[in-house]
Scaffold this motif. Structure first.
Motif, PDB file in Angstrom:
ATOM      1  N   ARG A 168      55.450  33.282 -33.029  1.00  0.00           N
ATOM      2  CA  ARG A 168      56.731  32.894 -33.517  1.00  0.00           C
ATOM      3  C   ARG A 168      57.134  31.654 -32.873  1.00  0.00           C
ATOM      4  O   ARG A 168      57.825  30.707 -33.720  1.00  0.00           O
ATOM      5  N   SER A 169      57.056  31.431 -31.740  1.00  0.00           N
ATOM      6  CA  SER A 169      57.633  30.308 -30.881  1.00  0.00           C
ATOM      7  C   SER A 169      56.794  28.821 -31.438  1.00  0.00           C
ATOM      8  O   SER A 169      57.573  27.794 -31.109  1.00  0.00           O
TER       9      SER A 169
ATOM     10  N   ALA B 153      60.222  25.323 -38.440  1.00  0.00           N
ATOM     11  CA  ALA B 153      61.259  25.985 -39.289  1.00  0.00           C
ATOM     12  C   ALA B 153      60.840  26.547 -40.677  1.00  0.00           C
ATOM     13  O   ALA B 153      59.844  26.137 -41.267  1.00  0.00           O
ATOM     14  N   VAL B 154      61.089  27.852 -40.721  1.00  0.00           N
ATOM     15  CA  VAL B 154      60.749  28.682 -42.103  1.00  0.00           C
ATOM     16  C   VAL B 154      61.482  28.570 -43.182  1.00  0.00           C
ATOM     17  O   VAL B 154      62.656  28.948 -43.121  1.00  0.00           O
ATOM     18  N   PRO B 155      61.069  28.187 -44.238  1.00  0.00           N
ATOM     19  CA  PRO B 155      62.073  28.178 -45.390  1.00  0.00           C
ATOM     20  C   PRO B 155      62.441  29.458 -45.516  1.00  0.00           C
ATOM     21  O   PRO B 155      61.885  30.408 -45.571  1.00  0.00           O
TER      22      PRO B 155
ATOM     23  N   ALA C 265      56.903  24.083 -47.880  1.00  0.00           N
ATOM     24  CA  ALA C 265      57.372  22.979 -46.715  1.00  0.00           C
ATOM     25  C   ALA C 265      55.790  22.634 -46.135  1.00  0.00           C
ATOM     26  O   ALA C 265      54.777  23.191 -46.933  1.00  0.00           O
ATOM     27  N   ALA C 266      55.755  21.690 -45.367  1.00  0.00           N
ATOM     28  CA  ALA C 266      54.469  21.369 -44.735  1.00  0.00           C
ATOM     29  C   ALA C 266      53.785  22.637 -44.117  1.00  0.00           C
ATOM     30  O   ALA C 266      54.412  23.295 -43.229  1.00  0.00           O
ATOM     31  N   LYS C 267      52.636  22.743 -44.433  1.00  0.00           N
ATOM     32  CA  LYS C 267      51.772  23.932 -43.943  1.00  0.00           C
ATOM     33  C   LYS C 267      51.627  23.510 -42.492  1.00  0.00           C
ATOM     34  O   LYS C 267      50.851  22.607 -41.959  1.00  0.00           O
TER      35      LYS C 267
END
Length: 295
Positions: A61-62, A66-68, A132-134
């Motif tokens: 997670r850390s 940023a998750v869309p 978003a960027a993978k």
């Protein structure tokens, strides 16, 4: 007469007192003997029942960007799955105390856990990459380690080799529920067959024939992963030969077929993702991941 009686009583008391002393001495000696045995017995039990330790894994997670919003539900679901996988692995660690050889924990628990985590973090990366960027390099977070809490319950051999972290073993167990049973050509004695009979061979659904037209931009990556699928089958067959007679009745399913399926899921997902970058992403390739054992 009255004077003789005290002498008789005196001798009687002396005799009884001596007998009591002998009995007491015997009790004390027996007590020491038992006391001498119990530490060995207790120590032996302590060695047998010592905690197998716990499995810890890098935090995913850390390390995420940023998750869309469109990917949040899928990412959260897979982050929860990562925690579940660790809990299940720790439970298997306890449930399999004393089983297998010196590499059992590495092969039967840590390796399959890594394979599962690879597939899960790849799904997270794919979900984010749709809008978003993978994120790259999440695979590096898949390897977990065994933190030993004293002597390994399997006699001390199973836990120590894993303390430095696990390299994704391809002969690892703990993936119950994976479809199919594995087997290797010319092998005698599938552990899953409970004996030393011929093991058979592992066969898997053909992926290449189920693919749509592959864009030129994806061809190299797709070919590389198709070759990897073949390599995975060969490695599974080799493990089947090398582990003849090991484990219990579900060893082949848990230690070979399950990990093979997990690896194939990751690989076919990479194939689908590569094609999907410039064409329609093929669906349902996961259904080709399960392999079977042919006797």
């Amino acid at each position: 007469m009255s004077r003789a009686l005290p002498k008789y009583n005196k001798r009687r008391v002396t005799f009884i007192g001596g007998a009591a002393a002998v009995a007491l001495s015997g009790t004390v000696i027996a007590g020491f003997a038992l006391a001498g045995e119990s530490p060995d017995s207790g120590a032996k039990n302590a060695r047998t029942l010592a905690g197998p330790g716990t499995i810890t894994c890098p935090d995913v997670r850390s390390k995420l960007p940023a998750v869309p919003a469109s990917a949040k539900a899928e990412v959260d679901r897979n982050l929860t799955l990562l925690n579940t996988q660790i809990q299940e692995a720790n439970k298997r660690l306890v449930d399999t105390v004393g089983q297998g050889g010196p590499n059992f924990v590495q092969n039967a628990i840590l390796g399959p856990l890594k394979d599962k985590r690879v597939a899960t973090v790849n799904r997270i990366a794919t979900a984010i990459g749709r809008t978003a960027a993978k994120p790259q390099g999440l695979d590096s977070l898949a390897t977990c380690t065994l933190n030993a809490a004293g002597t390994n319950a399997g006699g001390g051999a199973a836990g120590k080799p894993q303390a430095g972290g696990n390299t994704g073993n391809a002969g690892n167990a703990g993936n119950a529920g994976n479809a199919g049973n594995a087997g290797n050509a010319g092998n005698a004695g599938n552990a899953g067959n409970g004996g030393n009979a011929a093991a058979g061979t592992i066969t898997c659904p053909d992926v290449r024939s189920k693919l749509p037209a592959v864009p030129a931009s994806a061809k190299a990556e797709v070919d590389r992963n198709l070759a990897l699928l073949d390599t995975q089958i060969r490695e599974a067959n080799t493990r089947l030969v090398n582990t003849v007679g090991q484990g219990g009745p579900n060893f082949v399913q848990n230690a070979i077929l399950g990990p093979l399926k997990d690896k194939r899921v990751s690989t076919v997902n990479r194939i689908a993702t590569a094609i999907g970058r410039t064409a329609a992403k093929p669906q349902g390739l996961d259904s080709l991941a399960a392999c079977t054992l042919n006797k």
